[in-house]
Design an enzyme around this catalytic site. Structure first.
Site, PDB file in Angstrom:
ATOM      1  N   MET A 202       0.822  -1.211   0.000  1.00  0.00           N
ATOM      2  CA  MET A 202       0.000   0.000   0.000  1.00  0.00           C
ATOM      3  C   MET A 202       0.859   1.265   0.000  1.00  0.00           C
ATOM      4  SD  MET A 202      -2.882   1.435  -0.155  1.00  0.00           S
ATOM      5  CE  MET A 202      -3.966   0.024   0.026  1.00  0.00           C
ATOM      6  N   CYS A 203       1.980   1.238   0.716  1.00  0.00           N
ATOM      7  CA  CYS A 203       2.835   2.428   0.763  1.00  0.00           C
ATOM      8  C   CYS A 203       3.379   2.771  -0.621  1.00  0.00           C
ATOM      9  CB  CYS A 203       3.977   2.233   1.753  1.00  0.00           C
ATOM     10  SG  CYS A 203       5.024   0.807   1.407  1.00  0.00           S
ATOM     11  N   THR A 204       3.646   1.736  -1.429  1.00  0.00           N
ATOM     12  CA  THR A 204       4.176   1.967  -2.775  1.00  0.00           C
ATOM     13  C   THR A 204       3.116   2.535  -3.699  1.00  0.00           C
ATOM     14  OG1 THR A 204       5.786   0.172  -2.526  1.00  0.00           O
ATOM     15  CG2 THR A 204       5.275   0.883  -4.760  1.00  0.00           C
ATOM     16  N   ASN A 207       2.202   6.217  -2.558  1.00  0.00           N
ATOM     17  CA  ASN A 207       3.194   7.299  -2.542  1.00  0.00           C
ATOM     18  C   ASN A 207       4.155   7.299  -3.724  1.00  0.00           C
ATOM     19  OD1 ASN A 207       2.262   8.218   0.048  1.00  0.00           O
ATOM     20  ND2 ASN A 207       3.362   6.499   0.967  1.00  0.00           N
TER      21      ASN A 207
END
Length: 432
Positions: A202-204, A207
């Site tokens: 999810m962070c990839t 962002n």
């Protein structure tokens, strides 16, 4: 189309004489030819990319009594690789259209279709076949037919043993295997070998997206719920997929990422792996060869797993997949769990769902004396729902057996408990 007298001349060369690779038990002559052409009855499950190749191969190899099951209809996208179908066949049953084509193309071969689910048929239906070959794209369907054939097999009755030849493809990769129920490892024994679906951090995707798939995944799991709070993505809805595609395209433009297409959006959202015609042909050929070897005993059949990888050259490997003694389908042992007695029933059910070697979705559990939790019918589900918050020690004695059923399997699993007061056993489940 008219037949000719030498149609099976090339096939008969393998059946009229012995050779350096012939199995010691092989007896060439009219008897084996008669069995192949007149007595051997083969069932093909699936009439898609792999199934079309299988039906063609079997018909051209001398199998004259073929049955085929498929629940799908023909879509225009199937025509690029499922070569038994024509534009006029769109929206028709795959099984019926394939059977009509083969019967017309190869005189003397009878293909009997069934348009429906494999679960529609009972054990008596499957017991009529000599060999069953799977060309499926569904793990659930494979598990069901595997468990059905294992359940059908009686070691004291050789006629009840129905060899299952399973073929599968995934892009440029594929495998073929021979399963002899209760003798070799079954399909359930290898569940933990399956490739897990591709997931993106999810962070990839939130962002630092780098590839088109990141943009599509962001549109699907982040933006769609924001825009439609009370709605889940309908993967079969053109409107939903178009919205996700357009949203992903905007995000891709923001990060200068190329390659977002509607087709790729379909693949990411629906977890579609492209079907490669050449892979289908290779795996279908391997499966048909094994069917021929089992039916005629002309040479030793596969023992028991063949894998093919074609994305970086050509690589094949054959090995014997070992049978699991604690397999819930073909094993004879009770599955043992060491658990903390304070573990809640709902957490234990989640543990069953998460285990790759069990891989069930909607389990129902009962002990010898009472139901613990039943998924259906609705009134029984409501009556047993309070048990989900209870601990195992409140519901089950340590030496008591629990029976687990699931819609994906036609048989039951038997579970035994060993209680341990190790708090980590609870923490590992709750925090997983």
């Amino acid at each position: 189309m008219e037949d000719w007298s030498d149609r099976w001349s090339n096939i008969n060369k393998y059946l009229e004489r012995s050779g350096p690779f012939t199995d010691p038990g092989f007896k060439p002559g009219e008897q084996v030819k008669s069995f192949l052409h007149e007595q051997c009855k083969v069932l093909v499950i699936g009439a898609g990319g792999l199934g079309c190749e299988l039906l063609k191969n079997l018909a051209m190899m001398g199998f004259k009594d073929i049955h085929v099951i498929d629940m799908d209809t023909i879509d225009i996208s199937n025509l690029n690789r499922q070569f038994l179908f024509r534009p006029e066949d769109i929206n028709k049953s795959k099984a019926i259209a394939a059977a009509e084509f083969i019967t017309k193309r190869v005189p003397g071969v009878k293909v009997t279709p069934y348009f429906g689910k494999i679960q529609d048929k009972d054990e008596e239906y499957y017991s009529q076949f000599t060999i069953i070959i799977c060309g499926l794209d569904s793990v659930e369907a494979r598990r069901w037919i595997n468990a059905t054939l294992v359940n059908l097999c009686d070691i004291d009755n050789p006629e009840s043993l129905k060899p299952l030849i399973d073929g599968g493809t995934e892009g440029f990769k594929g495998q073929a295997r021979v399963i002899l129920p209760r003798i070799t490892s079954c399909y359930e024994c290898s569940l933990d070998m399956h490739t897990k679906p591709v997931t993106y951090p999810m962070c990839t995707i939130a962002n630092t997206p780098r590839i088109p798939e990141h943009c599509i995944e962001y549109a699907s799991v982040v933006e769609f719920p924001k825009a439609f709070p009370n709605k889940k993505v309908d993967t079969d809805s053109v409107e939903d997929l178009t919205w996700i595609y357009q949203c992903a395209l905007k995000r891709a433009n923001q990060f200068n990422i190329e390659g977002v297409t509607y087709q790729l959006t379909q693949g990411v959202v629906k977890h579609i792996i492209p079907s490669i015609a050449s892979t289908n042909a290779i795996i279908a050929a391997a499966c048909a060869n094994e069917a021929f070897k089992i039916a005629t005993n002309c040479t030793s059949y596969l023992n028991n797993y063949f894998m093919y990888i074609g994305d970086g050259g050509i690589y094949t490997h054959t090995f014997e997949h070992q049978k699991k003694e604690d397999c819930p389908v073909c094993g004879y042992e009770q599955i043992q769990f060491t658990v903390n007695p304070k573990l809640k029933l709902k957490d234990f059910i989640q543990m069953l769902i998460d285990r790759p070697d069990i891989s069930i979705k909607k389990p129902s559990l009962c002990s010898a004396t009472k139901p613990l939790y039943m998924q259906a019918p609705k009134n029984l589900e409501m009556a047993t729902r309070p048990n989900l918050e209870k601990t195992l020690e409140e519901l089950v004695e340590e030496d008591e057996e629990v029976v687990v059923t699931d819609p994906a399997l036609p048989i039951s699993m038997h579970i035994g408990f060993t209680y341990s007061l190790d708090e980590k056993l609870v923490d590992d489940i709750v925090n997983a």
